[in-house]
Design a protein around this motif. Structure first.
Motif, short mmCIF file in Angstrom:
data_model
loop_
_atom_site.label_atom_id
_atom_site.label_comp_id
_atom_site.label_asym_id
_atom_site.label_seq_id
_atom_site.Cartn_x
_atom_site.Cartn_y
_atom_site.Cartn_z
N ARG A 19 45.97 0.24 46.20
CA ARG A 19 46.19 -1.03 46.86
C ARG A 19 47.52 -1.60 46.38
O ARG A 19 47.79 -1.65 45.19
CB ARG A 19 45.07 -2.04 46.55
CG ARG A 19 43.68 -1.59 46.99
CD ARG A 19 43.57 -1.47 48.50
NE ARG A 19 42.22 -1.15 48.92
CZ ARG A 19 41.76 0.08 49.14
NH1 ARG A 19 42.56 1.12 48.97
NH2 ARG A 19 40.53 0.28 49.54
N THR A 20 48.34 -2.03 47.35
CA THR A 20 49.60 -2.67 47.05
C THR A 20 49.56 -4.05 47.70
O THR A 20 49.37 -4.15 48.91
CB THR A 20 50.79 -1.86 47.60
OG1 THR A 20 50.72 -0.53 47.07
CG2 THR A 20 52.11 -2.49 47.21
N TYR A 21 49.72 -5.08 46.91
CA TYR A 21 49.62 -6.45 47.38
C TYR A 21 51.00 -7.00 47.75
O TYR A 21 52.03 -6.40 47.41
CB TYR A 21 48.92 -7.31 46.33
CG TYR A 21 47.51 -6.82 46.07
CD1 TYR A 21 46.47 -7.18 46.91
CD2 TYR A 21 47.26 -5.93 45.03
CE1 TYR A 21 45.19 -6.68 46.70
CE2 TYR A 21 45.98 -5.44 44.81
CZ TYR A 21 44.95 -5.82 45.65
OH TYR A 21 43.69 -5.32 45.44
N ASN A 53 45.21 -5.00 54.75
CA ASN A 53 46.54 -4.52 54.44
C ASN A 53 46.58 -2.99 54.36
O ASN A 53 45.72 -2.37 53.74
CB ASN A 53 46.97 -5.13 53.09
CG ASN A 53 48.33 -4.67 52.66
OD1 ASN A 53 49.20 -4.37 53.47
ND2 ASN A 53 48.53 -4.62 51.36
N THR A 54 47.60 -2.39 54.98
CA THR A 54 47.85 -0.95 54.83
C THR A 54 49.25 -0.69 54.31
O THR A 54 49.61 0.46 54.07
CB THR A 54 47.67 -0.20 56.17
OG1 THR A 54 48.59 -0.72 57.12
CG2 THR A 54 46.25 -0.31 56.69
N TYR A 100 42.93 8.65 54.63
CA TYR A 100 42.02 8.83 55.76
C TYR A 100 41.50 7.54 56.37
O TYR A 100 40.80 7.60 57.39
CB TYR A 100 40.83 9.70 55.35
CG TYR A 100 39.97 9.13 54.25
CD1 TYR A 100 38.94 8.24 54.52
CD2 TYR A 100 40.18 9.49 52.93
CE1 TYR A 100 38.15 7.72 53.51
CE2 TYR A 100 39.40 9.00 51.92
CZ TYR A 100 38.39 8.10 52.21
OH TYR A 100 37.62 7.59 51.19
N ASN A 101 41.81 6.37 55.84
CA ASN A 101 41.18 5.17 56.40
C ASN A 101 42.16 4.07 56.82
O ASN A 101 41.79 2.92 56.88
CB ASN A 101 40.15 4.61 55.42
CG ASN A 101 40.77 3.93 54.22
OD1 ASN A 101 41.87 4.29 53.80
ND2 ASN A 101 40.08 2.96 53.66
N PHE A 102 43.40 4.42 57.14
CA PHE A 102 44.35 3.41 57.60
C PHE A 102 43.88 2.72 58.88
O PHE A 102 43.98 1.51 59.02
CB PHE A 102 45.73 4.02 57.85
CG PHE A 102 46.54 4.25 56.61
CD1 PHE A 102 46.44 3.42 55.52
CD2 PHE A 102 47.42 5.31 56.55
CE1 PHE A 102 47.21 3.64 54.38
CE2 PHE A 102 48.18 5.53 55.42
CZ PHE A 102 48.08 4.70 54.34
N GLU A 103 43.40 3.50 59.84
CA GLU A 103 42.95 2.94 61.12
C GLU A 103 41.83 1.92 60.92
O GLU A 103 41.85 0.83 61.49
CB GLU A 103 42.46 4.06 62.05
CG GLU A 103 43.51 5.09 62.40
CD GLU A 103 44.62 4.54 63.26
OE1 GLU A 103 44.39 3.57 64.01
OE2 GLU A 103 45.73 5.08 63.17
N LYS A 104 40.85 2.28 60.12
CA LYS A 104 39.71 1.40 59.85
C LYS A 104 40.16 0.12 59.15
O LYS A 104 39.73 -0.98 59.51
CB LYS A 104 38.67 2.14 59.01
CG LYS A 104 37.40 1.37 58.78
CD LYS A 104 36.41 2.23 58.02
CE LYS A 104 35.12 1.48 57.75
NZ LYS A 104 34.16 2.29 57.00
#
Length: 178
Positions: A139-141, A96-97, A85-89
């Motif tokens: 989270r993927t770095y 990073n998305t 739900y928070n990709f846009e933000k």
């Protein structure tokens, strides 16, 4: 009642996936979880913000009754429908998305064998399962290092009992295919 809930779920999924955006989930993401609960995980995008996540791995159980402590490592299979739900933000803040780095709500389920492969936790059941809603983040770095946490409450069942219990999932590993 089941038809009403199913209709609401399908309509909301269609509405959410129809929104326009430049940011979304990966088409597929393969993860190897090495620390704490080793396993293999595959996450596949089903809409702009939704994925199906499948995991074959291990889970840890710990029980303390009075002064007796027991633990067990069990083989399990997990499946989840995740809505990020928070990709846009995150994107608007320059965060990073990629690799589905975001927060999500999910309906998750797992099924585990009743006997541990490691440990002394004795069980009088052949299997145990759980289903319930969770909130989580992943989270993927850039290096591919992946971490995730899920918290929720689920209906737990086995061939001998059922009850409500917390859902806690923590994973550390690496993601490929992003």
């Amino acid at each position: 009642m089941k038809k009403t809930i199913t209709a609401i779920f399908l309509l909301s999924t269609i509405f959410l996936s129809a929104q326009n955006s430049t940011v979304g989930v990966e088409k597929q993401l393969f993860k190897v979880n090495l620390l704490l609960t080793p396993g293999l995980e595959y996450e596949v995008g089903v809409s702009k913000n939704s994925t199906l996540d499948f995991r074959l791995g291990t889970g840890l159980a710990y029980v303390k009754v009075n002064d007796d402590e027991d633990y067990g490592v069990f083989l399990n299979f997990e499946g989840a429908y995740r809505y990020y739900y928070n990709f846009e933000k995150r994107a608007s803040k320059g965060k990073n998305t990629s690799g589905n780095s975001g927060n999500y709500v999910a309906l998750t389920t797992f099924l585990a064998s009743g006997d541990p492969i490691i440990g002394d936790l004795e069980s009088d059941t052949d299997y145990i399962g759980q289903v319930g809603p969770v909130w989580g983040f992943q989270r993927t770095y850039n290096s591919g290092f992946n971490l995730g946490l899920e918290l929720g409450l689920g209906y737990t069942f086995s061939d001998s009992d059922s009850f409500v219990a917390p859902i806690v999932g923590f994973r550390l590993g690496w993601a490929f295919g992003r």
